[in-house]
Design a protein around this motif. Sequence first.
Motif, PDB file in Angstrom:
ATOM      1  N   ASN A  36       0.814  -1.215   0.000  1.00 23.63           N
ATOM      2  CA  ASN A  36       0.000   0.000   0.000  1.00 23.63           C
ATOM      3  C   ASN A  36       0.846   1.263   0.000  1.00 23.63           C
ATOM      4  O   ASN A  36       0.343   2.340  -0.290  1.00 23.63           O
ATOM      5  N   SER A  51      -1.024   5.908  -1.926  1.00 20.41           N
ATOM      6  CA  SER A  51      -2.380   5.478  -1.635  1.00 20.41           C
ATOM      7  C   SER A  51      -2.811   5.996  -0.269  1.00 20.41           C
ATOM      8  O   SER A  51      -1.994   6.208   0.625  1.00 20.41           O
ATOM      9  N   LYS A  53      -4.393   4.253   1.802  1.00 16.68           N
ATOM     10  CA  LYS A  53      -4.258   3.124   2.715  1.00 16.68           C
ATOM     11  C   LYS A  53      -2.861   3.021   3.329  1.00 16.68           C
ATOM     12  O   LYS A  53      -2.649   2.227   4.234  1.00 16.68           O
TER      13      LYS A  53
END
Length: 92
Positions: A36, A51, A53
């Motif tokens: 991620n 990202s 995340k």
Amino acid sequence: MKKIVPVLLLMTSPAWAQTQLTPKAAKGTAARTVDNCAPIGRTAKGELVYSIKCDNMPAPPPPAPQAEVAPAPPPEPEVQRSGIFGWSYDRR
């Protein structure tokens, strides 16, 4: 009857052409890991985009080394103009 058989064959042929689905991996096998925190793109300024995340962002890369600035060359001597309308040049 002769027309029904080809129609049935044409209607069932897509079902025969489908491929078999692969079974999902069991819990004990290694699954594909997704990073991620890998960069997913760049902005117009060249900054990396990550990202949402990503929990802990990686440190930015160190800046590129700067080139040394050479000193400016000495200025040329001033040109003295003389003559009619300043058309002749006299370097002294």
